[in-house]
Design a protein around this motif. Structure first.
Motif, PDB file in Angstrom:
ATOM      1  N   GLY A  54     -28.237  -2.052 -69.429  1.00 21.58           N
ATOM      2  CA  GLY A  54     -27.189  -1.818 -69.036  1.00 21.58           C
ATOM      3  C   GLY A  54     -26.220  -2.806 -68.218  1.00 21.58           C
ATOM      4  N   LYS A  55     -27.167  -3.554 -67.604  1.00 19.91           N
ATOM      5  CA  LYS A  55     -26.522  -4.750 -66.995  1.00 19.91           C
ATOM      6  C   LYS A  55     -25.947  -5.677 -67.687  1.00 19.91           C
ATOM      7  N   TRP A  57     -25.040  -5.172 -70.625  1.00 20.19           N
ATOM      8  CA  TRP A  57     -23.758  -4.536 -71.465  1.00 20.19           C
ATOM      9  C   TRP A  57     -22.595  -4.783 -70.509  1.00 20.19           C
ATOM     10  N   LYS A  58     -22.897  -4.428 -69.396  1.00 23.99           N
ATOM     11  CA  LYS A  58     -21.688  -4.449 -68.276  1.00 23.99           C
ATOM     12  C   LYS A  58     -20.909  -5.810 -68.266  1.00 23.99           C
ATOM     13  N   SER A  59     -21.714  -6.957 -68.357  1.00 23.54           N
ATOM     14  CA  SER A  59     -21.168  -8.166 -68.513  1.00 23.54           C
ATOM     15  C   SER A  59     -20.836  -8.785 -69.778  1.00 23.54           C
ATOM     16  N   ARG A  61     -19.536  -6.507 -72.350  1.00 20.76           N
ATOM     17  CA  ARG A  61     -18.979  -5.141 -73.326  1.00 20.76           C
ATOM     18  C   ARG A  61     -18.190  -5.485 -74.434  1.00 20.76           C
ATOM     19  N   CYS A  64     -20.503  -5.526 -77.532  1.00 17.30           N
ATOM     20  CA  CYS A  64     -21.368  -4.363 -77.987  1.00 17.30           C
ATOM     21  C   CYS A  64     -20.432  -3.471 -79.073  1.00 17.30           C
ATOM     22  N   ARG A  82     -20.144   3.031 -72.004  1.00 17.95           N
ATOM     23  CA  ARG A  82     -20.787   3.903 -71.167  1.00 17.95           C
ATOM     24  C   ARG A  82     -19.950   4.790 -70.279  1.00 17.95           C
ATOM     25  N   TRP A  88     -24.046   7.376 -73.109  1.00 16.99           N
ATOM     26  CA  TRP A  88     -23.646   6.064 -73.949  1.00 16.99           C
ATOM     27  C   TRP A  88     -22.981   6.889 -75.141  1.00 16.99           C
TER      28      TRP A  88
END
Length: 136
Positions: A54-55, A57-59, A61, A64, A82, A88
């Motif tokens: 998740g970390k 993914w956040k940086s 996005r 993805c 998310r 998800w």
């Protein structure tokens, strides 16, 4: 001559931890042997255990991505997103006209070859098998 990953242009590289995951429809009513013509190709960050990172993914996005395909139909293209609360889902903001399928317990799932992953689609839940995981 093909370029190796280390010699590819920077625009073609993914951050460490990203993988391409291929899911194929597992056995279900109407497909007693499963179906290689129904599935998802996902590009997403995975940790060492094969869970969504998740970390990372956040940086990243925008990297993805998801491609959903079914026999005889046009592919749906979109992103892994998310929701508030941590669920998800696949958002077909690039191409697609149906609702956004949601991963069933994706937060706890391991995307490793042989594992089964459930996706809740417009017509209900479907089970997919992870058939390949390629680190990018």
């Amino acid at each position: 001559m093909a370029l190796s990953k280390t010699h590819q242009p920077a625009s073609r590289r993914f951050p460490e931890g990203f993988a391409k995951v291929r899911l194929r429809l597992a056995r279900e009513h109407g497909h007693p042997q499963g179906s290689p013509e129904h599935g998802y190709d996902l590009v997403m960050p995975l940790d060492n255990a094969g869970c969504i990172d998740g970390k990372l993914w956040k940086s990243h996005r925008d990297l993805c991505r998801v491609v959903h395909y079914r026999s005889g139909e046009e592919h749906d293209l979109g992103h892994l997103v998310r929701q508030p609360g941590g669920q998800w889902k696949f958002h077909y903001d690039i191409k697609g006209d149906e609702g956004d399928p949601q991963g069933y317990h994706f937060t706890d799932e391991r995307f490793v070859v042989g594992e089964y992953i459930s996706v809740i689609e417009d017509d209900g839940p479907h089970t997919y098998r992870v058939v390949t995981v390629e680190r990018l």
